[in-house]
Design a protein around this motif. Structure first.
Motif, mmCIF file in Angstrom:
data_model
loop_
_atom_site.group_PDB
_atom_site.id
_atom_site.type_symbol
_atom_site.label_atom_id
_atom_site.label_comp_id
_atom_site.label_asym_id
_atom_site.label_seq_id
_atom_site.Cartn_x
_atom_site.Cartn_y
_atom_site.Cartn_z
ATOM 1 N N ILE A 187 0.844 -1.198 0.000
ATOM 2 C CA ILE A 187 0.000 0.000 0.000
ATOM 3 C C ILE A 187 0.878 1.246 0.000
ATOM 4 O O ILE A 187 0.708 2.150 -0.814
ATOM 5 N N LEU A 188 1.833 1.314 0.935
ATOM 6 C CA LEU A 188 2.826 2.375 0.943
ATOM 7 C C LEU A 188 4.160 1.720 0.620
ATOM 8 O O LEU A 188 4.629 0.847 1.347
ATOM 9 N N ASP A 189 4.776 2.125 -0.498
ATOM 10 C CA ASP A 189 5.986 1.456 -0.950
ATOM 11 C C ASP A 189 7.184 1.810 -0.068
ATOM 12 O O ASP A 189 7.081 2.624 0.866
ATOM 13 N N THR A 190 8.322 1.192 -0.358
ATOM 14 C CA THR A 190 9.498 1.359 0.491
ATOM 15 C C THR A 190 9.914 2.816 0.593
ATOM 16 O O THR A 190 10.209 3.327 1.681
ATOM 17 N N ALA A 191 9.951 3.511 -0.529
ATOM 18 C CA ALA A 191 10.315 4.932 -0.508
ATOM 19 C C ALA A 191 9.336 5.735 0.336
ATOM 20 O O ALA A 191 9.730 6.610 1.121
ATOM 21 N N GLY A 192 8.057 5.425 0.201
ATOM 22 C CA GLY A 192 7.046 6.124 0.986
ATOM 23 C C GLY A 192 7.187 5.863 2.478
ATOM 24 O O GLY A 192 6.963 6.765 3.298
ATOM 25 N N LEU A 193 7.587 4.652 2.825
ATOM 26 C CA LEU A 193 7.777 4.328 4.237
ATOM 27 C C LEU A 193 8.964 5.077 4.830
ATOM 28 O O LEU A 193 8.900 5.584 5.951
ATOM 29 N N VAL A 194 10.070 5.160 4.063
ATOM 30 C CA VAL A 194 11.235 5.920 4.533
ATOM 31 C C VAL A 194 10.851 7.385 4.721
ATOM 32 O O VAL A 194 11.185 8.010 5.742
ATOM 33 N N ALA A 195 10.134 7.936 3.762
ATOM 34 C CA ALA A 195 9.720 9.335 3.863
ATOM 35 C C ALA A 195 8.799 9.540 5.066
ATOM 36 O O ALA A 195 8.969 10.512 5.837
ATOM 37 N N TYR A 196 7.837 8.643 5.229
ATOM 38 C CA TYR A 196 6.888 8.789 6.344
ATOM 39 C C TYR A 196 7.598 8.703 7.695
ATOM 40 O O TYR A 196 7.428 9.569 8.564
ATOM 41 N N LEU A 197 8.409 7.679 7.897
ATOM 42 C CA LEU A 197 9.073 7.506 9.191
ATOM 43 C C LEU A 197 10.038 8.650 9.476
ATOM 44 O O LEU A 197 10.145 9.117 10.618
ATOM 45 N N SER A 198 10.743 9.110 8.446
ATOM 46 C CA SER A 198 11.714 10.186 8.660
ATOM 47 C C SER A 198 11.041 11.526 8.923
ATOM 48 O O SER A 198 11.706 12.482 9.332
ATOM 49 N N SER A 199 9.735 11.604 8.726
ATOM 50 C CA SER A 199 9.027 12.866 8.969
ATOM 51 C C SER A 199 8.881 13.158 10.457
ATOM 52 O O SER A 199 8.655 14.312 10.842
ATOM 53 N N PHE A 200 9.022 12.128 11.297
ATOM 54 C CA PHE A 200 8.892 12.368 12.736
ATOM 55 C C PHE A 200 10.005 11.724 13.558
ATOM 56 O O PHE A 200 10.115 11.966 14.753
#
Length: 251
Positions: free
Chosen positions: A194-207
């Motif tokens: 649903i959320l690809d690897t790049a999206g997960l890195v971006a999401y987690l690094s946001s906080f």
């Protein structure tokens, strides 16, 4: 290049995997047969482990949930839960709904904070495989996996090695499979996240600042199969390798 963490001659060490995965090169250059290694989890001491639940639409439908999620379901894992390739995982006597979950694991290579999805994969240095077992009897809340399920000792096999990201042309086009005693029980593709690897890195690094060695277990595709003590479980991801695990009975 593939890097593995092993115990050999009483020492824990990182080694290079060579000769079509049949040999390991020790730091001093000596070669040993891969069959002589005691495989350890390829985990950097002190690194954080982020795990994703319900990140594959087909698995969500299988469990009776919506195929999509507005916000990723993230939980943390302690180092106690990891066990290396060809290791043993305890199967409690009352765990009649214990099933394997093969997952692609992204390894962070440099500090990442507030990165965007377009650049996110440049912060990933490598990939490995995890089998993040679930025990349905112990699950209190699907939306918040509790420690009794996801932080049990030796219930997340990981490895055998870390494959450099440079040799994986597209981490969102990798086949995933799980076999129990030779029978295929999971078959999917990282394309279905649903959320690809790049999206997960971006999401987690946001906080949270991601640091070198941190791991992201990216979720698992459909296929729920309950295992018994004595079963051998094989997790494979295209381009990464094969991770073996053995379930052993405990009270």
């Amino acid at each position: 290049m593939k890097r593995a963490r092993i115990a050999h001659r009483g020492r824990e060490q990182w080694v290079e995997v060579v000769d079509d995965d049949q040999a390991l090169k020790l730091p001093g250059g000596e070669l040993i047969g891969a069959e002589h290694a005691h495989w350890l989890p390829p985990v950097t001491p002190g690194a954080a482990a982020y795990a994703l639940g319900l990140n594959y639409a087909d698995h969500n439908r299988e469990l009776g949930f919506s195929a999509t999620r507005a916000v990723p379901l993230v939980f943390m894992k302690g180092s106690n839960c990891f066990v290396g390739h060809d290791g043993d995982t305890p199967r409690p006597a009352d765990a009649n709904q214990m099933h394997p979950e093969t997952e692609l694991v992204a390894i962070i290579g440099r500090p990442a904070r507030n990165v965007n999805a377009q650049d996110a994969l440049s912060y990933v240095s490598g990939f490995t495989i995890a089998n993040d077992y679930a025990i349905r009897e112990y699950l209190e809340n699907y939306y918040r996996p509790n420690a009794r399920v996801k932080n049990r000792d030796a219930t997340t096999p990981i490895g055998p090695w870390i494959v450099d990201a440079s040799v994986i042309p597209d981490c969102q086009r990798l086949g995933i499979s799980t076999r129990v005693n030779g029978r295929e029980v999971q078959h999917g593709s990282t394309a279905d996240m649903i959320l690809d690897t790049a999206g997960l890195v971006a999401y987690l690094s946001s906080f949270s600042t991601l640091m070198p060695g941190d791991m992201i277990l990216t979720g698992t595709p459909h296929g729920v199969y309950f295992c018994d003590a004595g079963d051998t479980v094989v997790s494979e991801i295209e381009g990464i390798g094969r991770l073996d695990n053995h379930l052993v009975a405990v009270p």
